[in-house]
Structures are given as structure tokens and as C-alpha cells.
Design a protein around this motif. Structure first.
Motif, PDB file in Angstrom:
ATOM      1  N   ALA A 122      44.582  37.382  -1.722  1.00 24.92           N
ATOM      2  CA  ALA A 122      45.032  37.207  -0.340  1.00 24.92           C
ATOM      3  C   ALA A 122      46.044  38.273   0.062  1.00 24.92           C
ATOM      4  CB  ALA A 122      45.635  35.815  -0.152  1.00 24.92           C
ATOM      5  N   LEU A 123      46.835  38.726  -0.898  1.00 22.69           N
ATOM      6  CA  LEU A 123      47.827  39.768  -0.615  1.00 22.69           C
ATOM      7  C   LEU A 123      47.229  41.170  -0.704  1.00 22.69           C
ATOM      8  CD1 LEU A 123      50.855  38.254  -2.567  1.00 22.69           C
ATOM      9  CD2 LEU A 123      50.534  38.337  -0.073  1.00 22.69           C
ATOM     10  N   SER A 152      38.341  37.090   1.964  1.00 25.97           N
ATOM     11  CA  SER A 152      38.097  38.330   2.721  1.00 25.97           C
ATOM     12  C   SER A 152      38.293  38.107   4.215  1.00 25.97           C
ATOM     13  CB  SER A 152      36.684  38.849   2.456  1.00 25.97           C
ATOM     14  OG  SER A 152      36.552  39.260   1.126  1.00 25.97           O
ATOM     15  N   ALA A 153      37.768  36.998   4.741  1.00 30.94           N
ATOM     16  CA  ALA A 153      37.939  36.689   6.162  1.00 30.94           C
ATOM     17  C   ALA A 153      39.419  36.471   6.483  1.00 30.94           C
ATOM     18  CB  ALA A 153      37.121  35.457   6.548  1.00 30.94           C
ATOM     19  N   THR A 180      40.652  31.183  13.750  1.00 31.08           N
ATOM     20  CA  THR A 180      40.979  29.807  13.397  1.00 31.08           C
ATOM     21  C   THR A 180      40.152  29.356  12.200  1.00 31.08           C
ATOM     22  OG1 THR A 180      41.562  29.306  15.691  1.00 31.08           O
ATOM     23  CG2 THR A 180      41.080  27.434  14.261  1.00 31.08           C
ATOM     24  N   CYS A 181      38.863  29.675  12.207  1.00 29.50           N
ATOM     25  CA  CYS A 181      37.989  29.311  11.080  1.00 29.50           C
ATOM     26  C   CYS A 181      38.435  30.005   9.801  1.00 29.50           C
ATOM     27  CB  CYS A 181      36.537  29.663  11.386  1.00 29.50           C
ATOM     28  SG  CYS A 181      35.769  28.559  12.583  1.00 29.50           S
ATOM     29  N   PHE A 215      40.817  29.414   4.491  1.00 38.41           N
ATOM     30  CA  PHE A 215      41.758  29.866   3.464  1.00 38.41           C
ATOM     31  C   PHE A 215      42.715  28.753   3.062  1.00 38.41           C
ATOM     32  CE2 PHE A 215      45.952  31.652   2.410  1.00 38.41           C
ATOM     33  CZ  PHE A 215      45.624  32.261   1.212  1.00 38.41           C
ATOM     34  N   PHE A 216      43.289  28.085   4.052  1.00 44.78           N
ATOM     35  CA  PHE A 216      44.234  27.010   3.751  1.00 44.78           C
ATOM     36  C   PHE A 216      43.556  25.897   2.966  1.00 44.78           C
ATOM     37  CE2 PHE A 216      46.579  28.275   7.858  1.00 44.78           C
ATOM     38  CZ  PHE A 216      47.300  29.251   7.188  1.00 44.78           C
ATOM     39  N   ARG A 217      42.336  25.570   3.325  1.00 46.92           N
ATOM     40  CA  ARG A 217      41.606  24.503   2.634  1.00 46.92           C
ATOM     41  C   ARG A 217      41.295  24.905   1.197  1.00 46.92           C
ATOM     42  NH1 ARG A 217      42.162  20.121   2.114  1.00 46.92           N
ATOM     43  NH2 ARG A 217      42.548  20.097   4.327  1.00 46.92           N
ATOM     44  N   VAL A 218      40.830  26.138   0.979  1.00 51.82           N
ATOM     45  CA  VAL A 218      40.505  26.603  -0.383  1.00 51.82           C
ATOM     46  C   VAL A 218      41.738  26.536  -1.273  1.00 51.82           C
ATOM     47  CG1 VAL A 218      39.911  28.671  -1.720  1.00 51.82           C
ATOM     48  CG2 VAL A 218      38.488  27.990   0.214  1.00 51.82           C
TER      49      VAL A 218
END
Length: 107
Positions: A74-75, A86-87, A38-39, A44-47
Motif C-alpha cells: 500500500a505504501l 493497486s486500485a 469510493t470502491c 482496501f479497508f475491507r481487505v
């Protein structure tokens, strides 16, 4: 889990804690195995979202370049030293998040 992966998740967790305070507190009730992913997703979505959310931010051409970099990393098309990406990549691989879904979000 490697130390590097833990560090990557920690970077995402920091973003989650600072920008999604209520959601972060709620996710503390999740089991740790769910909380890590979840983190990573939230970070990622926030960045990616922050690239285009600032009304006084970079001009559109620069935003597009930054989103292109985030997309390629990301891909997995390009190496990254960004711990949040990376996470995210690890979560995407572990849970079968398709490239098509990643691209749809970034579009």
C-alpha cells in the motif's frame, strides 16, 4: 484510464458490493468519478480489516505478517499483484493520501 486500472477497481467494487450492501447501493448515487475512488477505498479497508476480524482466523503472528505485506504494498515499498491494493494505491496517489494516514489506519 487503462484496462488494468478498471480491472483493479472492479475487484474492489466486487468486495464493496458483497460486504457493504447498503453502503454500495447508496454510493450508486455518486457520480462515477467519486464511485471509483469510493470502491477502491472500501475494498482496501475491507481487505486489511478482514485480516484481523475473523475470530477463527490466522494466528496473530500470521496476521502481523499479512498486515506487513499489505502495508509495504500500500505504501509502494513493494510491488503488488493484488488488484485491490493497486486500485487503492492509485487513489492514494491521485488524492494525496499520505503514507502517515495509511500507516495510522493499518496500525
Amino acid at each position: 484510464m487503462t484496462s488494468t486500472h478498471s480491472d483493479n477497481v472492479a475487484a474492489s467494487r466486487t468486495i464493496h458490493r458483497q460486504t457493504g450492501k447498503n453502503f454500495y447501493v447508496a454510493t450508486r448515487l455518486f457520480p462515477e468519478r467519486v464511485r471509483r475512488g469510493t470502491c477502491a477505498l472500501y475494498g482496501f479497508f475491507r481487505v486489511a480489516d478482514d485480516v484481523v476480524d475473523d475470530p477463527d482466523g490466522d494466528p496473530p503472528a500470521q496476521q502481523r505478517e499479512e498486515l506487513a505485506r499489505i502495508r509495504a504494498e500500500a505504501l509502494g515499498e513493494r510491488d503488488t499483484d493484488d488488484p485491490v491494493i493497486s486500485a487503492f494505491r492509485a487513489v492514494a496517489d491521485d488524492h494525496g493520501i499520505s503514507d502517515r494516514e495509511i500507516e495510522a489506519f493499518l496500525d
